[in-house]
Design a protein around this motif. Structure first.
Motif, PDB file in Angstrom:
ATOM      1  N   LYS A 158       0.824  -1.202   0.000  1.00 60.53           N
ATOM      2  CA  LYS A 158       0.000   0.000   0.000  1.00 60.53           C
ATOM      3  C   LYS A 158       0.861   1.256   0.000  1.00 60.53           C
ATOM      4  N   LEU A 159       2.115   1.133   0.460  1.00 59.35           N
ATOM      5  CA  LEU A 159       2.992   2.294   0.534  1.00 59.35           C
ATOM      6  C   LEU A 159       3.990   2.327  -0.617  1.00 59.35           C
ATOM      7  N   SER A 160       3.856   1.380  -1.534  1.00 56.82           N
ATOM      8  CA  SER A 160       4.799   1.333  -2.653  1.00 56.82           C
ATOM      9  C   SER A 160       4.060   1.002  -3.936  1.00 56.82           C
ATOM     10  N   ILE A 161       4.739   1.227  -5.038  1.00 58.54           N
ATOM     11  CA  ILE A 161       4.185   0.941  -6.352  1.00 58.54           C
ATOM     12  C   ILE A 161       5.168   0.056  -7.092  1.00 58.54           C
ATOM     13  N   THR A 162       4.662  -0.943  -7.790  1.00 58.56           N
ATOM     14  CA  THR A 162       5.510  -1.904  -8.494  1.00 58.56           C
ATOM     15  C   THR A 162       5.772  -1.426  -9.914  1.00 58.56           C
ATOM     16  N   CYS A 163       7.011  -1.534 -10.338  1.00 54.14           N
ATOM     17  CA  CYS A 163       7.384  -1.164 -11.707  1.00 54.14           C
ATOM     18  C   CYS A 163       6.821  -2.211 -12.662  1.00 54.14           C
ATOM     19  N   PRO A 164       6.118  -1.804 -13.727  1.00 54.93           N
ATOM     20  CA  PRO A 164       5.583  -2.766 -14.677  1.00 54.93           C
ATOM     21  C   PRO A 164       6.670  -3.428 -15.540  1.00 54.93           C
ATOM     22  N   ASN A 165       7.896  -2.858 -15.537  1.00 58.27           N
ATOM     23  CA  ASN A 165       8.980  -3.385 -16.364  1.00 58.27           C
ATOM     24  C   ASN A 165       9.828  -4.413 -15.609  1.00 58.27           C
ATOM     25  N   CYS A 166      10.290  -4.068 -14.402  1.00 62.69           N
ATOM     26  CA  CYS A 166      11.206  -4.951 -13.681  1.00 62.69           C
ATOM     27  C   CYS A 166      10.624  -5.505 -12.378  1.00 62.69           C
ATOM     28  N   CYS A 167       9.395  -5.109 -12.025  1.00 61.00           N
ATOM     29  CA  CYS A 167       8.688  -5.593 -10.838  1.00 61.00           C
ATOM     30  C   CYS A 167       9.347  -5.177  -9.527  1.00 61.00           C
ATOM     31  N   LYS A 168      10.172  -4.151  -9.517  1.00 60.32           N
ATOM     32  CA  LYS A 168      10.777  -3.650  -8.281  1.00 60.32           C
ATOM     33  C   LYS A 168       9.796  -2.713  -7.603  1.00 60.32           C
ATOM     34  N   LEU A 169       9.738  -2.753  -6.255  1.00 56.90           N
ATOM     35  CA  LEU A 169       8.880  -1.866  -5.482  1.00 56.90           C
ATOM     36  C   LEU A 169       9.527  -0.490  -5.396  1.00 56.90           C
ATOM     37  N   ASN A 170       8.715   0.542  -5.619  1.00 58.94           N
ATOM     38  CA  ASN A 170       9.176   1.924  -5.572  1.00 58.94           C
ATOM     39  C   ASN A 170       8.253   2.716  -4.651  1.00 58.94           C
ATOM     40  N   VAL A 171       8.759   3.843  -4.187  1.00 58.77           N
ATOM     41  CA  VAL A 171       7.984   4.714  -3.312  1.00 58.77           C
ATOM     42  C   VAL A 171       6.866   5.363  -4.129  1.00 58.77           C
ATOM     43  N   ILE A 172       5.674   5.438  -3.510  1.00 59.24           N
ATOM     44  CA  ILE A 172       4.545   6.095  -4.181  1.00 59.24           C
ATOM     45  C   ILE A 172       4.908   7.547  -4.427  1.00 59.24           C
TER      46      ILE A 172
END
Length: 106
Positions: free
Chosen positions: A5-19
């Motif tokens: 809920k506090l992060s967003i997943t990259c559609p390219n590499c699936c790494k979690l990133n900060v919202i």
């Protein structure tokens, strides 16, 4: 483990990133809009749609008003006819007119 809920997943590499990040911190790929978790965004109604809606509403109001006026005129005319004096001629047994009476009302 990070909270999704506090992060967003990259559609390219699936790494979690900060919202709120615009690009992935791992591969630099643009991230999807992260505002989907924020307050709902109001869509603007096109001016053309507003104009069409107001025009249709005005036409319907005019038709309704015309119908009411026509209906009331018919009632007024009928009321006038019913209140006009009616001439009644009374005849005797030999079919000769005896008296003329005017009736008023229903």
């Amino acid at each position: 483990m990070k909270d999704n809920k506090l992060s967003i997943t990259c559609p390219n590499c699936c790494k979690l990133n900060v919202i709120g990040s615009l690009r992935c911190s791992n591969c630099g790929h643009p991230l999807p809009n992260s505002n989907q978790w924020g307050p709902p965004q109001h869509q603007r109604i096109p001016k053309r749609l507003v104009g069409i809606t107001l025009t249709v509403a005005a036409v319907l109001a005019m038709i309704l008003l015309w119908t009411i006026i026509q209906h009331n005129q018919a009632l007024t005319y009928a009321t006038f006819l019913n209140s006009a004096p009616q001439k009644v001629i009374l005849y005797n047994a030999r079919h000769c007119p005896v008296k003329t009476v005017y009736l008023i009302g229903d």
